[in-house]
Design a protein around this motif. Sequence first.
Motif, short mmCIF file in Angstrom:
data_model
loop_
_atom_site.label_atom_id
_atom_site.label_comp_id
_atom_site.label_asym_id
_atom_site.label_seq_id
_atom_site.Cartn_x
_atom_site.Cartn_y
_atom_site.Cartn_z
N LYS A 71 0.87 -1.38 0.09
CA LYS A 71 0.35 0.04 0.03
C LYS A 71 0.72 0.86 0.07
O LYS A 71 0.41 2.49 0.08
CB LYS A 71 -0.79 -0.05 0.89
N ALA A 72 2.06 1.37 0.66
CA ALA A 72 2.98 2.25 0.06
C ALA A 72 3.20 2.71 -1.09
O ALA A 72 3.43 2.22 -2.38
CB ALA A 72 4.27 1.93 0.69
N ARG A 73 2.64 3.97 -1.83
CA ARG A 73 3.14 4.77 -2.65
C ARG A 73 3.57 6.57 -3.06
O ARG A 73 3.29 7.08 -1.64
CB ARG A 73 1.34 4.49 -3.53
N PRO A 74 4.03 7.12 -3.59
CA PRO A 74 4.56 8.35 -3.14
C PRO A 74 3.38 9.07 -3.46
O PRO A 74 2.25 8.51 -3.78
CB PRO A 74 5.39 8.10 -4.95
N LEU A 75 3.55 10.34 -3.18
CA LEU A 75 2.48 11.47 -2.80
C LEU A 75 2.85 12.25 -3.35
O LEU A 75 3.89 12.78 -3.09
CB LEU A 75 1.96 11.72 -1.50
N ILE A 76 2.01 12.79 -4.08
CA ILE A 76 2.52 14.31 -5.00
C ILE A 76 1.20 15.28 -4.91
O ILE A 76 -0.25 14.69 -4.52
CB ILE A 76 1.67 14.04 -5.86
N LEU A 77 1.54 16.50 -3.99
CA LEU A 77 0.57 17.60 -3.73
C LEU A 77 0.37 18.75 -4.39
O LEU A 77 1.75 18.58 -5.25
CB LEU A 77 0.85 17.83 -2.32
N TYR A 85 -0.81 25.44 -10.18
CA TYR A 85 0.04 24.46 -9.64
C TYR A 85 1.56 24.98 -9.20
O TYR A 85 2.18 23.84 -10.00
CB TYR A 85 -0.61 24.14 -9.55
N LEU A 86 1.99 24.37 -7.41
CA LEU A 86 2.95 24.21 -7.80
C LEU A 86 3.25 22.71 -6.78
O LEU A 86 2.19 22.03 -6.62
CB LEU A 86 3.80 24.33 -5.58
N VAL A 87 3.40 22.05 -7.77
CA VAL A 87 4.00 20.72 -7.88
C VAL A 87 5.12 19.81 -7.24
O VAL A 87 6.13 20.22 -7.20
CB VAL A 87 3.94 19.84 -8.62
N VAL A 88 4.61 18.53 -5.70
CA VAL A 88 6.00 18.43 -5.01
C VAL A 88 5.66 16.52 -5.47
O VAL A 88 4.06 16.55 -4.80
CB VAL A 88 5.82 19.35 -3.63
N GLY A 89 6.29 16.13 -5.60
CA GLY A 89 6.39 14.37 -5.14
C GLY A 89 7.27 14.29 -4.19
O GLY A 89 8.33 14.96 -4.22
N VAL A 90 7.54 13.17 -3.13
CA VAL A 90 7.52 12.67 -2.46
C VAL A 90 7.17 11.02 -2.10
O VAL A 90 6.43 10.68 -2.28
CB VAL A 90 7.25 13.06 -0.43
N GLY A 91 8.78 10.33 -2.29
CA GLY A 91 8.37 8.67 -1.79
C GLY A 91 8.04 8.26 -0.50
O GLY A 91 7.74 9.42 0.56
#
Length: 153
Positions: A71-77, A85-91
């Motif tokens: 169920k672990a997936r990266p997150l994009i806000l 839009y400012l886009v940030v992705g984290v593992g």
Amino acid sequence: HEAVSLVEKRALTCLKHFRYAYLTRSQGSAAAATGGHASQDNLLAQPVALGKLAHFLVEIHRVNSKWVGTKARPLILLAERISTYLVVGVGCPEVAGEFVKNTFGKAFKLAAEGINARFRHNSFDTSVMEIERDDVHRFIESLHVTMDHAGRA
């Protein structure tokens, strides 16, 4: 406050390769109520603050065992700015303390270029980009397709 709001409203959408959420300027933002002056204008539309929120959300969900193992997936806000839009992705590590390589830089660029989106990718951190408001929804769709193809390679 924003983290609680996102969780309570179930605003985090889960796709095959990542989770994502949009943060709008009116969503709990004091700046929206005060006319949005630059000194207060949506603090979360700043790269460092948005990144910290993303890491915090990943950590609380991992600690409470909701985002672990398969169920672990990266997150994009995606935080709304005036016209972008400012886009940030984290593992998201499957196990506590595990290092997760952030591969969003290349994926963000490929996804944006794939739809001829107008974007800025000039941050030192390649997992941060700014994309035009009109392109943001197509960008998320393109990112999913891009990551799907990368997963098969």
